[in-house]
Design a protein around this motif. Structure first.
Motif, short mmCIF file in Angstrom:
data_model
loop_
_atom_site.label_atom_id
_atom_site.label_comp_id
_atom_site.label_asym_id
_atom_site.label_seq_id
_atom_site.Cartn_x
_atom_site.Cartn_y
_atom_site.Cartn_z
N GLU A 362 32.50 47.90 39.29
CA GLU A 362 31.72 47.66 38.07
C GLU A 362 32.52 48.17 36.86
O GLU A 362 33.02 49.29 36.87
CB GLU A 362 30.40 48.44 38.20
N GLY A 363 32.68 47.30 35.86
CA GLY A 363 33.43 47.70 34.66
C GLY A 363 34.88 47.27 34.69
O GLY A 363 35.61 47.42 33.72
N SER A 364 35.33 46.74 35.85
CA SER A 364 36.72 46.30 35.98
C SER A 364 36.74 44.78 36.14
O SER A 364 35.95 44.22 36.88
CB SER A 364 37.34 46.97 37.21
N GLN A 365 37.63 44.11 35.42
CA GLN A 365 37.74 42.65 35.53
C GLN A 365 39.10 42.29 36.12
O GLN A 365 40.09 42.96 35.84
CB GLN A 365 37.64 42.01 34.14
N VAL A 366 39.11 41.23 36.92
CA VAL A 366 40.39 40.76 37.45
C VAL A 366 40.55 39.26 37.19
O VAL A 366 39.55 38.53 37.06
CB VAL A 366 40.54 41.02 38.98
N ARG A 367 41.79 38.83 37.08
CA ARG A 367 42.13 37.42 36.90
C ARG A 367 43.37 37.14 37.72
O ARG A 367 44.18 38.03 37.94
CB ARG A 367 42.55 37.17 35.44
N ARG A 368 43.50 35.86 38.09
CA ARG A 368 44.74 35.44 38.75
C ARG A 368 45.52 34.61 37.73
O ARG A 368 45.04 33.60 37.23
CB ARG A 368 44.41 34.61 39.98
N GLY A 369 46.71 35.10 37.38
CA GLY A 369 47.53 34.41 36.38
C GLY A 369 48.06 33.09 36.92
O GLY A 369 47.97 32.80 38.12
N LEU A 374 48.24 39.13 39.78
CA LEU A 374 46.96 39.80 39.56
C LEU A 374 46.97 40.46 38.17
O LEU A 374 47.88 41.23 37.84
CB LEU A 374 46.74 40.88 40.63
N LEU A 375 45.96 40.15 37.36
CA LEU A 375 45.80 40.77 36.04
C LEU A 375 44.51 41.58 36.07
O LEU A 375 43.49 41.11 36.59
CB LEU A 375 45.72 39.69 34.95
N VAL A 376 44.54 42.79 35.53
CA VAL A 376 43.32 43.63 35.54
C VAL A 376 43.03 44.18 34.14
O VAL A 376 43.94 44.38 33.33
CB VAL A 376 43.41 44.83 36.52
N LYS A 377 41.74 44.44 33.92
CA LYS A 377 41.32 45.05 32.65
C LYS A 377 40.16 45.99 32.97
O LYS A 377 39.23 45.62 33.68
CB LYS A 377 40.85 43.94 31.71
N SER A 378 40.25 47.22 32.47
CA SER A 378 39.15 48.18 32.66
C SER A 378 39.31 49.32 31.66
O SER A 378 40.39 49.51 31.10
CB SER A 378 39.18 48.76 34.08
N PRO A 379 38.23 50.09 31.44
CA PRO A 379 38.36 51.25 30.55
C PRO A 379 39.31 52.32 31.09
O PRO A 379 39.64 53.26 30.40
CB PRO A 379 36.92 51.80 30.48
N ALA A 395 53.57 44.41 29.02
CA ALA A 395 52.66 44.72 30.14
C ALA A 395 51.26 44.13 29.97
O ALA A 395 50.50 44.06 30.93
CB ALA A 395 52.58 46.23 30.31
N PHE A 396 50.89 43.76 28.74
CA PHE A 396 49.52 43.28 28.48
C PHE A 396 49.55 41.84 27.99
O PHE A 396 50.46 41.45 27.25
CB PHE A 396 48.85 44.15 27.42
N ASP A 397 48.53 41.05 28.37
CA ASP A 397 48.43 39.71 27.79
C ASP A 397 47.58 39.77 26.52
O ASP A 397 47.11 40.84 26.11
CB ASP A 397 47.90 38.69 28.82
N ALA A 398 47.37 38.61 25.89
CA ALA A 398 46.68 38.56 24.59
C ALA A 398 45.23 39.06 24.68
O ALA A 398 44.68 39.55 23.70
CB ALA A 398 46.70 37.13 24.07
N ASP A 399 44.63 38.98 25.88
CA ASP A 399 43.24 39.44 26.04
C ASP A 399 43.13 40.89 26.51
O ASP A 399 42.05 41.35 26.86
CB ASP A 399 42.51 38.55 27.07
N GLY A 400 44.27 41.57 26.55
CA GLY A 400 44.23 42.99 26.96
C GLY A 400 44.24 43.20 28.46
O GLY A 400 44.02 44.31 28.94
N PHE A 401 44.54 42.13 29.23
CA PHE A 401 44.68 42.29 30.68
C PHE A 401 46.08 42.81 30.99
O PHE A 401 47.05 42.42 30.36
CB PHE A 401 44.46 40.94 31.39
N PHE A 402 46.16 43.67 31.99
CA PHE A 402 47.43 44.29 32.37
C PHE A 402 48.11 43.46 33.47
O PHE A 402 47.49 43.07 34.45
CB PHE A 402 47.18 45.72 32.87
N HIS A 403 49.42 43.20 33.27
CA HIS A 403 50.22 42.50 34.29
C HIS A 403 50.59 43.49 35.39
O HIS A 403 51.42 44.36 35.19
CB HIS A 403 51.52 41.95 33.66
N THR A 404 50.01 43.32 36.57
CA THR A 404 50.21 44.32 37.63
C THR A 404 51.53 44.16 38.38
O THR A 404 52.00 45.10 39.02
CB THR A 404 49.08 44.24 38.67
N GLY A 405 52.09 42.94 38.34
CA GLY A 405 53.30 42.70 39.14
C GLY A 405 52.99 42.37 40.59
O GLY A 405 53.90 42.07 41.37
N ASP A 406 51.70 42.43 40.97
CA ASP A 406 51.30 42.07 42.33
C ASP A 406 50.86 40.61 42.37
O ASP A 406 50.20 40.14 41.44
CB ASP A 406 50.12 42.94 42.80
#
Length: 551
Positions: A362-369, A374-379, A395-406
């Protein structure tokens, strides 16, 4: 700070007020537990923070912490938070080059040194301009000893409470490639994540935790130390590697996290004691089955564990299935230094989802680039890499998601499977890309395999390097060879032609942190093995299984 997120310092004050004389930390010394109550911890925290002020350190100064886990590590960490200092933890196994780099890059003014196995080799990295302060264990020479620090100057009682945006710590990544980067974690990102762990795992004052994975690693710092700040769970420590089994049995933890390497060693010890065939037979007998399971749980010191976890590196699904068969359910989780180590977990444990790392919390979002990343965003995300604006921007995309490298797959239920690393994929001599991780996972199903690394950059076909399990090293070579060959022959026909594995090479020297093959979190450095083996394995063809001394 955000009214919903209290800092660890506020939590410490809260527990002192509500349960001040109850035991919080239990540190074994010469086999006997030295206990610290909440009130004693707070008194030492205030005294140590006051000593740092007395020595001329000012809020915002960086202070490094180099020690194996112990009660005083927690006390130092809290004292640095209380005094407004920025902590820079360093792995107790780090070599002199890494220590030197982290101290110089972070600009640390002082270093707290504690329990260390090889301090004589590390000492040269700590220049004379850095103030050395010693924890009460066998450690390198220092200007001030622990007892002196606890009597130096006035205790710091009233200090401004940390704000959510304030930098709490710089956590340097363990660096499976290149130089470590310092992830900036704030009181807000750390506090949010620790509270999320307590919320999800429902840890409380009845829980017993065991702190033995390196505290310099974000997982232990959040999942064990951090969760204890917010749940008031009692924390036990391990005295040494030799006393590990005794220490775990003494703690009989209710929540226990480990890494794949250790889960694999525990399994091997059980199989070596009972024998695989005998164990499988006994687990089929209804009456005996529960007795055997209880015996295994007790033998590991996990008879009271209500939650088991694994993280920091991929764990073979076959290993989780095996533990499930003996009544121990391991919840795999996924995280990184940059996201405070907690974003995705298979909890509550779902056997149907073994092989995934579960769902986002809860509070964490994931996306598949677009490229499967795997891209993640959380507080819980870091605010930046310290002094590395280019690396931060990338390391971050325009929406603030982090590029994990996984690389990942996400199924219809939202469960995430990690399929490899973006940078792990290599090109063979035929110009075709190979993703090694899925191949490694399949080969790792062979019980003789302890660790595996598939290499092949510039080779005609991939080659698998294997370190045998302790049990397998005692078996006749031809028996092990036959098993590995059967495993390889069962996998190769299902791979694309350019992916087929030319050979399995059984290596002589065990992979370790000391010989630079493993990171401090026991991840394999593929590039190091490629450099050491590529030229030597080039001529081996035809799905052979050979030992290094046979090449």
């Amino acid at each position: 700070m955000d009214t919903q997120i209290k800092s660890p310092i506020e939590m410490l004050a809260h527990w002192v007020e509500t349960r001040g004389d109850e035991v919080y930390l239990r540190q074994p010394i010469d086999g006997q537990c030295k206990d610290f109550s909440w009130r004693q911890v707070q008194a030492q925290v205030q005294q140590l923070a006051g000593a740092l002020r007395h020595l001329g350190l000012v809020p915002g100064d960086k202070v490094a912490l180099l020690s194996k886990n112990c009660a005083e590590w927690f006390i130092c960490d809290l004292a640095l938070m209380h005094g407004g200092y920025i902590s820079v933890p360093i792995y107790p196994t780090a070599n002199a080059d890494t220590i030197g780099y982290v101290l110089e890059h972070s600009g640390a003014k002082a270093i707290l040194v504690g329990k260390l196995d090889h301090w004589a080799e590390q000492e040269a990295a700590i220049g004379g301009d850095i103030l050395r302060l010693a924890l009460p264990y066998d450690t390198m020479p220092a200007q001030y000893q622990w007892q002196q620090l606890l009597n130096l100057g006035e205790p710091l009682i009233d200090a401004p409470l940390p704000t959510a945006e304030q930098t709490m710590t710089l956590i340097y990544t363990s660096g499976s490639t290149g130089k470590p980067k310092g992830a900036i974690q704030t009181f807000g990102s750390y506090g949010w994540t620790c509270q999320a762990v307590v919320r999800d795992l429902q840890t409380n004052t009845a829980d017993r935790l065991l702190s033995y994975l390196p505290l310099a690693h974000i997982t232990e710092r959040v999942a064990i130390e951090g969760s204890s700040f917010y749940s008031a769970s009692q924390v036990y420590f391990v005295e040494s590697l030799d006393s590990f089994v005794t220490d775990i049995k003494r703690a009989h933890p209710t929540v226990f996290f480990s890494v794949p390497r250790l889960w694999s060693l525990f399994q091997q010890n059980i199989i070596d004691k009972i024998g695989m065939d005998k164990l499988n037979f006994l687990l089929k007998l209804p009456v005996i089955k529960s007795l055997i399971k209880r015996k295994i749980h007790k033998g590991l010191g996990l008879q009271d564990a209500r939650l088991l976890g694994s993280g920091s590196a991929p764990i073979p699904p076959s290993l989780i299935h095996w533990y499930h068969s003996v009544g121990l359910d391991i919840c795999e989780a996924w995280g990184m230094t940059e996201n405070s180590a907690y974003s995705i977990i298979n909890y509550p444990f779902d056997a149907a989802k073994i092989g995934t790392v579960g769902r986002p919390i809860e509070g964490s979002q994931v996306r598949r680039g677009a490229d499967g990343e795997l891209l993640v965003k959380s507080p819980g995300l870091m605010s930046a890499y310290y002094l590395q604006p280019e690396a931060t921007a990338a390391a971050f995309d325009a929406d603030g998601f982090f590029h994990t490298g996984d690389l990942c797959e996400i199924d219809a239920d939202g469960c995430v499977s990690i399929t490899g690393r973006v940078k792990d994929n290599f090109k063979t001599a035929k110009g075709k890309y190979v993703a090694p991780v899925p191949i490694e996972r399949q080969l790792a199903q062979d019980a003789h395999v302890e660790l595996i690394c598939v290499i092949g950059s510039g080779l005609p076909h991939p080659v698998a390097l294997v370190q045998l399990s302790a049990g397998a090293t005692l078996q006749p070579r031809e028996e092990v060879r036959a098993s590995l060959k059967a495993t390889l022959d069962s996998i190769n026909p299902h791979l694309e032609s350019h992916e087929t594995v030319d050979a399995i090479i059984v290596v002589d020297e065990p992979w370790s942190i000391e010989n630079d093959v493993l990171t401090p979190t026991l991840k394999i450095k593929r590039h190091v093995l490629e450099q050491r083996f590529s030229a030597r394995v080039e001529g081996i063809r035809g799905g052979k299984v050979v030992w290094e001394d046979e090449i």
